[in-house]
Design an enzyme around this catalytic site. Structure first.
Site, PDB file in Angstrom:
ATOM      1  N   CYS A 144      -0.701   6.579  -2.316  1.00 10.66           N
ATOM      2  CA  CYS A 144      -1.412   7.408  -2.307  1.00 10.66           C
ATOM      3  C   CYS A 144       0.208   8.057  -2.476  1.00 10.66           C
ATOM      4  O   CYS A 144       0.387   7.544  -4.391  1.00 10.66           O
ATOM      5  CB  CYS A 144      -1.282   7.829  -1.146  1.00 10.66           C
ATOM      6  SG  CYS A 144      -2.925   9.779  -1.478  1.00 10.66           S
ATOM      7  N   HIS A 147      -6.772   4.914  -0.219  1.00  8.32           N
ATOM      8  CA  HIS A 147      -5.696   4.806   1.318  1.00  8.32           C
ATOM      9  C   HIS A 147      -6.691   3.455   1.623  1.00  8.32           C
ATOM     10  O   HIS A 147      -8.030   3.703   1.812  1.00  8.32           O
ATOM     11  CB  HIS A 147      -6.629   6.142   2.311  1.00  8.32           C
ATOM     12  CG  HIS A 147      -5.501   6.845   1.940  1.00  8.32           C
ATOM     13  ND1 HIS A 147      -3.925   7.149   2.571  1.00  8.32           N
ATOM     14  CD2 HIS A 147      -6.273   7.934   0.889  1.00  8.32           C
ATOM     15  CE1 HIS A 147      -3.374   8.551   1.720  1.00  8.32           C
ATOM     16  NE2 HIS A 147      -4.851   9.043   1.943  1.00  8.32           N
ATOM     17  N   GLU A 164      -5.986   2.489   4.138  1.00  9.74           N
ATOM     18  CA  GLU A 164      -6.050   2.185   5.945  1.00  9.74           C
ATOM     19  C   GLU A 164      -7.976   2.828   6.512  1.00  9.74           C
ATOM     20  O   GLU A 164      -7.845   2.654   7.363  1.00  9.74           O
ATOM     21  CB  GLU A 164      -5.118   2.836   6.544  1.00  9.74           C
ATOM     22  CG  GLU A 164      -5.013   3.724   6.183  1.00  9.74           C
ATOM     23  CD  GLU A 164      -4.212   4.578   4.576  1.00  9.74           C
ATOM     24  OE1 GLU A 164      -3.462   5.916   4.414  1.00  9.74           O
ATOM     25  OE2 GLU A 164      -3.771   3.537   4.135  1.00  9.74           O
TER      26      GLU A 164
END
Length: 211
Positions: free
Chosen positions: A82, A191, A193
């Site tokens: 990001c 992202h 995650e």
């Protein structure tokens, strides 16, 4: 045991990325740290980030981590996420002109305010939510189907000078670079995650990437 350092410069949900890394590869030691020596001694390094690029660059320089990241980019696998991806470019147009780390030659620009899809529907800025990622050939896409959906939250995006370093694109509504790869450095705008199984697979691929 292989080790990965998550760079802590005071910006970003580091617990989330650290937890995802540990879940993706339980055989890897994950450390969240601002210590230059610990970062330089790790086998791999993750550079996450959210927020404003000006604050990011200020925090990195205050901690001396800008030079650490530039050293890592020359010596071992580095994953930017990001804002961490955007900081790897030459500069960013966010709130003026901001010099970045210049690891990837190119610029970070904002999506146009008056953005519409091909049917004429207005698109919101920031670009937020799930979107398809169209891969170019790279080891970190192993086990991830083409056009898998990843989670995005951003108003700015990368425009690299060299199209050959684009590792993936996403449409909003026109294609933009959502992943960049050069030698031992890989960076994504989305992202991983927050991207469920495909995100964990990407992290696992990075943690076992033999550059």
């Amino acid at each position: 045991m292989s080790s990965v350092a998550v760079i802590d410069y005071g910006m970003g949900n580091l617990h989330s990325i650290a937890k995802a890394l540990q879940h993706a590869a339980p055989d890897v030691s994950v450390t969240v740290t601002a210590d230059a020596l610990a970062i330089l001694q790790a086998d791999r390094v993750v550079f996450p980030g959210v927020g404003a690029i000006r604050d990011c660059m200020h925090a990195l320089k205050q901690a001396g981590l800008d030079e650490v990241i530039q050293t890592v980019a020359k010596t071992k696998p580095l994953l930017g996420i990001c804002l961490g991806m955007q900081a790897l470019l030459t500069d960013s147009a966010e709130n003026g002109h901001n010099l970045c780390l210049n690891i990837f030659s190119g610029h970070v620009v904002r999506f146009p305010e008056d953005l519409h899809d091909h049917e004429g529907t207005r698109l919101k800025i920031p670009h937020m939510g799930w979107n398809q990622v169209r891969q170019n050939r790279h080891a970190l896409w192993q086990g991830i189907p083409q056009d898998s959906r990843f989670y995005f939250v951003h108003s700015y995006y990368a425009q690299p000078d060299d199209a050959s370093i684009v590792a993936a694109t996403t449409d909003y509504p026109e294609p933009f670079a959502c992943a960049l790869a050069q030698d031992n450095v890989f960076a994504v705008q989305f992202h991983p995650e927050k991207s469920q199984a495909v995100g964990l697979q990407l992290l696992n691929n990075f943690l076992h990437w033999d550059v």
